[in-house]
Design an enzyme around this catalytic site. Structure first.
Site, mmCIF file in Angstrom:
data_model
loop_
_atom_site.group_PDB
_atom_site.id
_atom_site.type_symbol
_atom_site.label_atom_id
_atom_site.label_comp_id
_atom_site.label_asym_id
_atom_site.label_seq_id
_atom_site.Cartn_x
_atom_site.Cartn_y
_atom_site.Cartn_z
ATOM 1 N N GLU A 143 0.841 -1.204 0.000
ATOM 2 C CA GLU A 143 0.000 0.000 0.000
ATOM 3 C C GLU A 143 0.870 1.244 0.000
ATOM 4 O OE1 GLU A 143 -3.762 2.037 2.386
ATOM 5 O OE2 GLU A 143 -2.503 0.576 3.423
ATOM 6 N N ASP A 178 -5.545 3.389 -1.652
ATOM 7 C CA ASP A 178 -6.299 4.209 -0.719
ATOM 8 C C ASP A 178 -6.585 5.574 -1.336
ATOM 9 O OD1 ASP A 178 -6.798 6.111 1.509
ATOM 10 O OD2 ASP A 178 -6.399 4.366 2.778
ATOM 11 N N GLU A 240 -11.746 2.663 5.849
ATOM 12 C CA GLU A 240 -10.641 2.972 6.765
ATOM 13 C C GLU A 240 -10.688 4.465 7.068
ATOM 14 O OE1 GLU A 240 -6.034 1.607 7.155
ATOM 15 O OE2 GLU A 240 -6.483 2.960 5.505
#
Length: 270
Positions: A143, A178, A240
């Site tokens: 990530e 993300d 998240e």
């Protein structure tokens, strides 16, 4: 229909971990995730997942001491032995709770260590982790996290994540992408989704700025979802975000997003 995963490191955090799983189910989530469940015995987590009918979609390899600001071990030359010692026990835990994807955080750059040495350590550790994961039928996830979120994080751009995947050359290495981290780094997530959706195994969302619930900031979720749909993304949407208050009180956005997806699906089949 989009599938949403509750990140129970952030959501429902006012109760023990196993109770967060039941809360996620009761509030309409399809799965859960949390990078660091290890303090709770795997049998207890597995039992809670079974009772709730949820899956555990991704977790992290141990990432060091959060109280000291550690954000991963994989790129730290002085922590190689620790990273490798935790690998098999972590995979054992994941296997016991039915999790098939493991995230290896790179870590924060230590002062005085050449970038090339950090990168070589990172790739060497990832290769070992990817091979260990493949032996169990699991994926290894990377990530990218920009400096706006974690200062001096080694894997700080999507392009670096692509480089790591190329250098590893393993078919079980994929991305967590993300949207908040990307926008917080001053980048547009839509071109990356368009060009590299096939490498994205898991998507994370939070609004920008603030990292709170969708609808509390300026992130264009309609455009984000349109890009994911156009790219054929079929993975989970991982929530998240930092709840602005009590998790349950801020979940109106979830019903609204589901309703929007249903309307779009209905129109497509009309």
């Amino acid at each position: 229909m989009r599938r949403y995963s509750a990140h129970i490191g952030y959501l429902f955090s006012d109760r023990p971990l196993v109770e967060r799983i039941a809360a996620a189910r009761a509030n309409g989530f399809d799965a859960v995730e949390n990078p660091a469940p290890y303090a709770t015995p795997a049998p207890a987590v597995a039992a809670a997942l079974k009772e709730a009918g949820l899956t555990y979609v991704q977790m992290g390899l141990p990432s060091g001491d959060a109280a000291r600001g550690e954000k991963g071990l994989a790129a730290l030359p002085e922590r190689v032995a620790e990273f490798r010692a935790t690998l098999e026990p972590s995979l054992d835990y994941a296997e016991a709770v039915g999790c098939r994807a493991m995230h290896a955080m790179a870590g924060v750059r230590p002062e005085g260590v050449p970038e090339a040495k950090l990168w070589d350590t990172y790739i060497g550790n990832l290769a070992l982790a990817a091979d260990a994961a493949r032996a169990r039928g699991m994926l290894l996830l990377l990530e990218p996290i920009g400096s706006g979120t974690i200062a001096d994080y080694l894997l700080d751009t999507p392009d670096l994540a692509l480089r790591a995947i190329r250098e590893l050359g393993r078919d079980n290495v994929r991305l967590i992408f993300d949207a908040f981290h990307t926008v917080n780094a001053g980048l547009d997530p839509l071109p990356f989704i368009r060009d590299h959706a096939g490498l994205i195994h898991h998507m994370h969302i939070a609004d920008y700025p603030g990292r709170h619930e969708p609808g509390t900031g300026t992130l264009d979720f309609a455009a984000l979802y349109a890009a994911l749909d156009a790219a054929g993304y079929a993975g989970f949407i991982g929530c998240e975000y930092v709840p602005a208050g009590r998790t349950e009180d801020g979940l109106g956005w979830l019903a609204a997003h589901r309703a929007g997806a249903m309307r779009k699906a209905g129109a497509a089949h009309a």
